[in-house]
Design an enzyme around this catalytic site. Structure first.
Site, PDB file in Angstrom:
ATOM      1  N   HIS A  52      -3.595   5.970   3.338  1.00  0.00           N
ATOM      2  CA  HIS A  52      -4.432   4.832   2.968  1.00  0.00           C
ATOM      3  C   HIS A  52      -3.938   3.533   3.599  1.00  0.00           C
ATOM      4  CE1 HIS A  52      -5.989   1.665   0.195  1.00  0.00           C
ATOM      5  NE2 HIS A  52      -7.041   2.460   0.098  1.00  0.00           N
ATOM      6  N   SER A  59     -11.088  -1.595  -0.700  1.00  0.00           N
ATOM      7  CA  SER A  59      -9.845  -1.591   0.077  1.00  0.00           C
ATOM      8  C   SER A  59     -10.122  -1.969   1.516  1.00  0.00           C
ATOM      9  CB  SER A  59      -9.197  -0.207   0.058  1.00  0.00           C
ATOM     10  OG  SER A  59      -8.545   0.058  -1.137  1.00  0.00           O
ATOM     11  N   ASP A  87       0.841  -1.194   0.000  1.00  0.00           N
ATOM     12  CA  ASP A  87       0.000   0.000   0.000  1.00  0.00           C
ATOM     13  C   ASP A  87       0.880   1.248   0.000  1.00  0.00           C
ATOM     14  OD1 ASP A  87      -2.377   1.773   0.644  1.00  0.00           O
ATOM     15  OD2 ASP A  87      -3.308  -0.182   0.917  1.00  0.00           O
TER      16      ASP A  87
END
Length: 558
Positions: free
Chosen positions: A201, A395, A165
């Site tokens: 994120h 996600s 990520d």
């Protein structure tokens, strides 16, 4: 064996499948010609890009052929590929996991490289992005029955989940009372001093997987609150990267699997699926990880009907779609957001395999990060004043699923990835009963994942599925498989007498891969050291940062 005899035994494909005894010895200087001709496969989307702008440089991934009858390590092949790319244009990084390398080439340079008989295929190095959107106080641990697993003593302890990520920040929910971020490696752009996740994120996803609620007095807790986490950064602060960075990250994970006890890799990112999984280099890389014993959990993406991102298109991996849990722990009122990806990718299974809560999920916040600045209204305060962050998307669903897999592997550490997938699929529950939803459903696979049911189920004997490996995975695994017994699906496939083939006379190409019974190999007993990845230099400073230029496409949907 004479050529006349070969003509009788192999009436339609002798030239394609055999290296004749009169042929010169295969060496690096005298490579085998491609059995389909002298030119490498250039991905159709790359061909279109070359034709539309014949002078513009394109980020690419170049994959080398396996060269029977002398297997090379994949690290050797990767270094050869990188050298070839540098001869023709701008070199990137070695990608041993798919026996290739990345770089930036002009169309004329791509065409010239495609005529090198050592090159198997050239793909565009596609942009990848995080797979999300965005709101509520968390109900998702109870929704997937993780709370029942906690009550029985489960927590994911001893299982390491690698997170591909934008990075993982040193948040107290992950680092106190002990730091469970066991390592961090960067395959994206250089990080500012003291910053681990400028995008925000990856930390949010990591909190869904394994946050322990330290800052919120356990008001916001992830699915496996004692699992270890491994930060593999492949996206920049805008959530953008390239397929080659994902492949390099997966390669690092596989090479360091035993060092850190990596059992799961979370892929809450995706690239547009421009081809089938057989010709997708990211799919090839996740297959190698899967066969090496690592469960790959991938997001379906947020494209809605008929759109599934890569590597979620691959039939081997666990692909996860999203649910809106409506802020309650009961699945009966759940609905699916219109944006959750689903469909039947070319040549693959229906996707997603399962679904998990993914709308308005509260998890860790990285103050000052890209998402924090972009979505200031998503900041959530715990009752003690600690701040968290609310996001939506597949996600988030993927993080939930990875946490469930960590709980399952803590309870049953001997499971293979195929067994894990079978258990979470077979024990998935119905949802949306208030709305008359029936399962299995093409938008939701087998249903919502149930951690307690999966942990409590018996280990299944998984029947062979007859799955074909992606081309790049097949090429890369040649040195691992060389010398193992060969088992064919059809003894007369394509008019060939396959009983006459062995490692000394077959050419390792897609005709062989189509007919090879991949399930017959004993993957647990293979000598993986033959890949030679320990010889690679894992230095992020050597990465080519000129190709990290994909702009943000704006805020994620809610």
């Amino acid at each position: 064996m004479t050529s006349a005899l070969l003509g009788n035994v192999f009436p339609t494909a002798a030239a394609a499948l055999l290296v004749l005894s009169v042929s010169p010895v295969v060496t690096a200087e005298t490579p085998l010609l491609n059995s389909r001709g002298s030119s490498a496969h250039i991905a159709p989307d790359l061909q279109r890009r070359m034709q539309s702008n014949p002078t513009r440089q394109v980020p690419v991934i170049v994959q080398m052929k396996a060269l029977p009858p002398v297997p090379r390590t994949t690290s050797q092949a990767a270094q050869t590929a990188l050298g070839l790319v540098r001869q023709h244009g701008q070199g990137g990084k070695a990608l041993g996991i798919i026996q290739g390398a990345s770089g930036v080439l002009a169309p004329s340079e791509i065409d010239a490289l495609a005529h090198d008989p050592r090159v198997a295929a050239i793909y565009e190095d596609h942009p990848v992005r995080w797979s999300d959107t965005t709101n509520l106080v968390t109900a998702y641990p109870a929704e997937v029955n993780a709370t029942d697993v906690w009550a029985a003593g489960g927590s994911g302890q001893g299982v390491t989940v690698a997170v591909l990520d934008s990075g993982i920040a040193q948040d107290p929910d992950l680092s106190q009372p002990t730091n469970r971020i066991v390592a961090a490696v960067n395959f994206a752009d250089p990080l500012p001093l003291g910053v681990q996740d400028p995008g925000g994120h990856g930390t949010h996803v990591a909190g869904i997987i394994g946050g322990n609620g330290t800052s919120s007095n356990r008001q916001y807790v992830g699915i496996a609150p004692r699992a270890n986490l491994l930060d593999v950064r492949v996206l920049d602060s805008q959530g953008s990267g390239r397929a080659s960075s994902v492949i390099a990250g997966l390669q690092w994970i596989v090479a360091h699997k035993d060092v850190y006890g990596i059992r799961v890799v979370n892929v809450s990112i995706g690239a547009p699926a421009t081809t089938d999984f057989v010709h997708d280099p990211i799919a090839a890389a996740v297959e190698v990880a899967w066969l090496r014993g690592i469960v790959v959990v991938s997001s379906a993406g947020n494209g809605g009907f008929g759109v599934v991102d890569s590597p979620g298109i691959d039939p081997h991996v666990i692909t996860v779609g999203a649910l809106d849990d409506q802020g309650t722990p009961s699945p009966s009122d759940d609905i699916q957001p219109a944006w959750t990806g689903w469909g039947i990718p070319i040549g693959s299974d229906a996707k997603p395999d399962v679904v998990a809560p993914g709308r308005r999920i509260v998890s860790l916040r990285v103050p000052g990060s890209t998402l924090d600045k972009l979505l200031p209204d998503r900041v959530v305060a715990a009752s003690n004043g600690a701040t968290y962050f609310r996001l939506s998307g597949t996600s988030m669903s993927t993080g939930v699923m990875s946490g469930v897999v960590a709980l399952l592997l803590e309870a049953h550490p001997g499971l293979t990835p195929d067994q894990v997938k079978a258990m979470v699929s077979r024990t998935a529950r119905p949802f949306g009963q208030q709305f008359g939803l029936l399962l299995p459903n093409p938008t939701a696979g087998m249903g919502i994942v149930d951690a307690h049911a999966a942990v409590g189920s018996a280990s299944p004997i998984v029947a062979p599925r007859g799955l074909r490996l992606a081309d790049a995975a097949a090429q890369a695994l040649y040195p691992v498989l060389y010398g193992q017994p060969l088992n064919w699906k059809d003894p007369s496939y394509a008019g060939v007498d396959w009983s006459q083939l062995n490692w000394s006379n077959l050419i390792w190409d897609n005709l062989v891969w189509d007919n090879l019974n991949w399930d017959a190999f004993n993957w647990n007993n293979l000598i993986w050291d033959s890949l030679g990845w320990n010889n690679l230099i894992w230095d992020s400073a050597t990465l080519n940062n000129l190709i990290w230029d994909v702009p943000s496409t704006g805020p994620p949907p809610d």
